[in-house]
Motif scaffolding. Structure first.
Motif, PDB file in Angstrom:
ATOM      1  N   GLY A 169     -14.529  57.520  22.299  1.00 12.75           N
ATOM      2  CA  GLY A 169     -15.764  57.053  21.710  1.00 12.75           C
ATOM      3  C   GLY A 169     -15.674  56.969  20.204  1.00 12.75           C
ATOM      4  N   ALA A 170     -14.707  57.712  19.615  1.00 12.19           N
ATOM      5  CA  ALA A 170     -14.481  57.671  18.173  1.00 12.19           C
ATOM      6  C   ALA A 170     -13.107  57.076  17.850  1.00 12.19           C
ATOM      7  CB  ALA A 170     -14.611  59.060  17.572  1.00 12.19           C
ATOM      8  N   LEU A 171     -12.062  57.562  18.500  1.00  7.07           N
ATOM      9  CA  LEU A 171     -10.728  57.013  18.253  1.00  7.07           C
ATOM     10  C   LEU A 171     -10.525  55.755  19.100  1.00  7.07           C
ATOM     11  CD1 LEU A 171      -8.508  60.220  18.075  1.00  7.07           C
ATOM     12  CD2 LEU A 171      -9.712  59.032  16.246  1.00  7.07           C
ATOM     13  N   PRO A 172      -9.802  54.767  18.568  1.00  8.44           N
ATOM     14  CA  PRO A 172      -9.622  53.507  19.310  1.00  8.44           C
ATOM     15  C   PRO A 172      -8.777  53.692  20.561  1.00  8.44           C
ATOM     16  CG  PRO A 172      -8.297  53.520  17.307  1.00  8.44           C
ATOM     17  CD  PRO A 172      -9.163  54.735  17.234  1.00  8.44           C
ATOM     18  N   MET A 173      -9.073  52.876  21.573  1.00 10.01           N
ATOM     19  CA  MET A 173      -8.339  52.924  22.832  1.00 10.01           C
ATOM     20  C   MET A 173      -8.437  51.581  23.527  1.00 10.01           C
ATOM     21  SD  MET A 173      -6.565  54.194  25.244  1.00 10.01           S
ATOM     22  CE  MET A 173      -6.284  55.718  24.344  1.00 10.01           C
ATOM     23  N   SER A 174      -7.315  51.103  24.074  1.00 12.29           N
ATOM     24  CA  SER A 174      -7.313  49.902  24.890  1.00 12.29           C
ATOM     25  C   SER A 174      -6.416  50.123  26.095  1.00 12.29           C
ATOM     26  CB  SER A 174      -6.815  48.686  24.094  1.00 12.29           C
ATOM     27  OG  SER A 174      -6.691  47.560  24.951  1.00 12.29           O
ATOM     28  N   LEU A 175      -7.038  50.379  27.237  1.00 13.87           N
ATOM     29  CA  LEU A 175      -6.264  50.592  28.459  1.00 13.87           C
ATOM     30  C   LEU A 175      -5.487  49.341  28.846  1.00 13.87           C
ATOM     31  CD1 LEU A 175      -8.827  52.636  30.557  1.00 13.87           C
ATOM     32  CD2 LEU A 175      -6.658  53.455  29.660  1.00 13.87           C
ATOM     33  N   ALA A 176      -6.016  48.174  28.524  1.00 15.57           N
ATOM     34  CA  ALA A 176      -5.310  46.939  28.855  1.00 15.57           C
ATOM     35  C   ALA A 176      -3.974  46.861  28.141  1.00 15.57           C
ATOM     36  CB  ALA A 176      -6.173  45.728  28.485  1.00 15.57           C
ATOM     37  N   GLU A 177      -3.883  47.471  26.968  1.00 16.27           N
ATOM     38  CA  GLU A 177      -2.648  47.442  26.189  1.00 16.27           C
ATOM     39  C   GLU A 177      -1.730  48.611  26.514  1.00 16.27           C
ATOM     40  OE1 GLU A 177      -3.740  47.182  22.103  1.00 16.27           O
ATOM     41  OE2 GLU A 177      -4.822  45.289  22.345  1.00 16.27           O
ATOM     42  N   GLN A 178      -2.182  49.538  27.347  1.00 18.52           N
ATOM     43  CA  GLN A 178      -1.370  50.702  27.691  1.00 18.52           C
ATOM     44  C   GLN A 178      -1.286  50.873  29.212  1.00 18.52           C
ATOM     45  OE1 GLN A 178      -2.897  53.524  24.112  1.00 18.52           O
ATOM     46  NE2 GLN A 178      -1.053  54.198  25.160  1.00 18.52           N
ATOM     47  N   PRO A 179      -0.558  49.999  29.876  1.00 24.70           N
ATOM     48  CA  PRO A 179      -0.486  50.054  31.340  1.00 24.70           C
ATOM     49  C   PRO A 179       0.225  51.287  31.876  1.00 24.70           C
ATOM     50  CG  PRO A 179       1.078  48.461  30.469  1.00 24.70           C
ATOM     51  CD  PRO A 179       0.227  48.888  29.328  1.00 24.70           C
TER      52      PRO A 179
END
Length: 371
Positions: A169-179
């Protein structure tokens, strides 16, 4: 009271107000609320509809970590845990007591996990299937680079479970980019500023389908949570959920979006951190981490060497001034940890720094250098 702990965090009145009525979890109106929450947090994590599913358990982040380990790593399976903080140590215990084999990668709790060392450990032991890592260590405040570590895990053809309990919710995250991520774990009562009581995992659907029946626990089986949703609908909880906390969490998600989402929340928390970090230095106290390693979630400070200082009386003196911090620490050296997260502002932090100075003066603490 200004609550400066890493969670449960200070919340907005609108969030707390949503708790003030009774709900039936099986009611069709409330089922729609829960289904909406699942989609919103998946999207917030950069997940992909059909590829990622949001799964919930009643309880804390430790429950989610045990559930993820049991679900995705078979009994007797081997995992690598970078150990640079107290919550990584807890992951080791959870995995060991679940009958999984832990390979440890020891590191100091004053700097982030080195991706090249993770890569070397994976190359040295082909039997390791997973890396289990804590993104933000709330014992010290260090942030581990989930993207960089994930890249070496992906390159090695292994899987990863990420504890983002005090970061999401604060640090960035993209599950699509981390399979390589089997699951991203977080809770309602941290950086999303909801009330405590709900643990979340956003997991890959293909991995949930491949890992059925190996958890060895009905309560802590995320694959079973997923199968239940397929059978009963995405608005259905397997067992009685914390419905008031879920209702409040939807309001917290609204407020998160209104603020500007993850980038805006990170900016506010970072500003809070700088006010606190620089303020305690001005008082003469010593932060535990060098600024280049300091994360935005929590600032840990060395306890003063002065014999007049003791943590609980200091906490009590601060509380008398309307500021509440943790009365324990998770580092080897004696420290005190102060949260920068929750519904608080830099102005609140300036008031907290002033209260810290007053409390130290009241206790007669003069020697402020590290113990």
């Amino acid at each position: 009271m200004l609550l400066l702990i890493p969670g449960p965090v200070q919340t907005r009145p609108e969030t707390r107000a949503a708790m003030a009525q009774d709900y039936a979890p099986w009611d069709n109106d409330f089922r729609a609320v829960y289904a909406e929450i699942r989609e919103r947090v998946r999207d917030l994590a950069g997940g992909v509809k059909g590829e990622h599913a949001t799964l919930c358990l009643q309880g804390c982040g430790h429950f989610m970590m045990e559930a993820a380990i049991r679900t995705f790593i078979p009994a007797g399976g081997k995992l690598l845990v970078p150990r640079n903080g107290a919550y990584a140590e807890r992951a080791v215990r959870l995995a060991t007591e679940a009958g999984r084999e832990v390979v440890s990668l020891h590191a100091p709790d004053t700097e982030g996990v080195a991706p090249d060392k993770v890569a070397a450990a994976l190359a040295a032991d082909p039997g390791i299937s997973h890396v289990v890592m804590v993104q933000n260590e709330t014992g010290s405040g260090i942030v581990n680079d989930a993207q960089a570590v994930g890249a070496v895990v992906r390159a090695a053809g292994r899987r990863m479970i990420l504890d983002s309990v005090s970061a999401f919710g604060a640090l960035p995250m993209s599950l699509a980019e981390q399979p390589e991520l089997d699951a991203l774990l977080f809770t309602s009562g941290k950086c999303l500023e909801g009330l405590p009581g709900i643990g979340f995992a956003i997991a890959r659907v293909d991995r949930l389908e491949a890992c059925q029946g190996q958890a060895g626990s009905w309560s802590f089986d995320l694959a079973d949570v997923y199968q239940h949703a397929l059978r009963a609908g995405w608005g259905s909880f397997r067992f009685t959920p914390p419905v008031q906390a879920l209702a409040a969490f939807r309001v917290a998600l609204d407020l998160h979006a209104q603020e500007g989402g993850q980038p805006a929340r990170l900016a506010r928390y970072t500003a809070n951190m700088h006010v606190l970090y620089e303020g305690v230095q001005t008082l003469g106290l010593t932060p535990y981490l060098a600024l280049r390693h300091q994360g935005p979630i929590i600032v840990t400070i060395h306890q003063p060497a002065d014999p007049a200082f003791a943590l609980q009386p200091f906490v009590d003196a601060l509380k008398a001034r309307g500021v509440l911090i943790s009365n324990f620490y998770n580092t080897t050296a004696p420290t005190m940890r102060i949260g920068c997260v929750g519904a608080i502002t830099p102005e609140d932090m300036r008031g907290a720094v002033a209260a810290i100075g007053e409390a130290l003066q009241e206790l007669g603490v003069r020697q402020l250098a590290a113990a």
